[in-house]
Design an enzyme around this catalytic site. Structure first.
Site, PDB file in Angstrom:
ATOM      1  N   PRO A  75       0.831  -1.216   0.000  1.00 51.15           N
ATOM      2  CG  PRO A  75      -0.807  -1.584   1.618  1.00 51.15           C
ATOM      3  CD  PRO A  75       0.522  -2.099   1.142  1.00 51.15           C
ATOM      4  CG  LEU A  87       3.950  -1.708   5.175  1.00 51.76           C
ATOM      5  CD1 LEU A  87       3.018  -2.724   4.513  1.00 51.76           C
ATOM      6  CD2 LEU A  87       4.649  -2.354   6.362  1.00 51.76           C
ATOM      7  CB  SER A 145       9.134   5.765  -1.515  1.00 54.13           C
ATOM      8  OG  SER A 145       9.818   5.766  -0.279  1.00 54.13           O
ATOM      9  CB  ALA A 202       9.509  -1.578  -2.310  1.00 51.25           C
ATOM     10  CG  ASP A 211      12.669   2.950   4.608  1.00 49.70           C
ATOM     11  OD1 ASP A 211      13.006   2.639   5.763  1.00 49.70           O
ATOM     12  OD2 ASP A 211      11.633   3.586   4.355  1.00 49.70           O
TER      13      ASP A 211
END
Length: 320
Positions: free
Chosen positions: A101, A106, A109, A111, A152
């Protein structure tokens, strides 16, 4: 030629925001992914499509601009910055498919950025490894957000559960800490760049108050590292609850996030906290033996995902 790549989403267990100020953090890749496909355009224009979210735009990659065809902008800035750094501006079609989502905390951006760069490098036959890819993806996020943690993009590249030390040394947990997790997310999306700037401004206005909180968040992360190595789920849960309180202090929690956190705890989660930048987005709940109860409690008002950590990081290949 068609280039395809995918990268996992992530959840931060400990260290969001404090990691920006060189404190440690713990995060893990989860079994939700972003998929990018790149192929030569049949026209003289570059087009980006994300059918899952109803988005389409013409890309002016040389100018880092776009012409919106449909949908609302958001993730497009990461695509444009990736293209600017790794593409020769020839016409291409890019398609994003994702079960992460957008704006949910999570790491959507990260990923998308990791998968986009990996696909571009494959498309142009540029040699790369995970270390260089993680670095390049972090540079993209930093360019878009102004201030960004490398965490991230690191997790989306390598996969697994990782610890990032104060001196930026990365350690991959070898212990199999695969407890069941429930992620709750609201319809109100967080803006990572804005939240990072808001915390920075708060810190600058109140350094004697906020600096010790940032340090305490780092110390808590180190305690959590030891608890994970011992597979002490109850201690990890307790530290998650404390961490949520720290996130309250620095102003990133919202009514919706705290509602999900307390709904999860009342339903049996041993730990729950905001995960990611805050201001909207997600919470994460550690709930061994209580997954369905916790998921149902959160789902009364908000959306949920049941996730587990995954060791699978970025994946890419070329089809002739």
């Amino acid at each position: 030629m068609i280039a395809k790549a995918s990268a996992p989403a992530k959840t931060i267990l400990f260290g969001e925001h404090s990691v920006v100020y060189d404190e440690p953090a713990i995060a893990g890749a989860v079994n939700k992914r972003a998929y990018i496909t790149i192929k030569e355009s049949k026209s003289d224009k570059s087009i980006f499509r994300a059918p899952d979210i109803g988005f389409e735009a013409e890309l002016l990659s040389k100018q880092k601009k776009y012409i919106l065809t449909k949908g609302k902008p958001g993730i497009i800035r990461y695509i444009l910055e990736s293209l600017y750094r790794a593409h020769d501006h020839s016409p291409i079609d890019i398609t994003l498919s994702s079960n992460v989502p957008i704006g949910s905390g999570l790491g959507s951006s990260a990923a998308v950025t990791v998968a986009t760069l990996a696909a571009l490098y494959r498309y142009h036959n540029i040699r790369f490894n995970k270390k260089s890819l993680a670095h390049d993806a972090h540079m993209v996020e930093q360019a878009v957000q102004g201030v960004a943690s490398p965490l991230d993009t690191l997790v989306s590249t390598y996969g697994g559960l990782v610890y990032l030390s104060r001196n930026k040394k990365v350690e991959h947990f070898k212990v199999n800490f695969n407890a069941p997790l429930v992620v709750g997310f609201t319809t109100k999306h967080g803006n990572t760049g804005k939240m990072v700037k808001d915390v920075k401004n708060l810190k600058n206005r109140n350094p004697k108050i906020i600096n010790p909180v940032i340090t305490a968040m780092g110390n808590l992360t180190n305690y959590a590292k030891q608890a994970i190595l011992k597979k002490d789920y109850n201690k990890v849960g307790e530290l998650m609850n404390i961490n949520h309180g720290f996130l309250d202090v620095i102003g990133v929690n919202t009514l919706e996030l705290s509602r999900m956190v307390y709904n999860a705890r009342e339903a049996g989660a041993i730990g729950s906290k905001t995960t990611g930048a805050g201001g909207g987005g997600s919470i994460i709940a550690l709930c061994p033996g209580k997954v369905d109860e916790v998921a149902n409690a959160i789902a009364r008002d908000d959306s949920i995902l049941k996730v587990r950590f995954t060791r699978r990081g970025v994946s890419s290949r070329v089809y002739k």
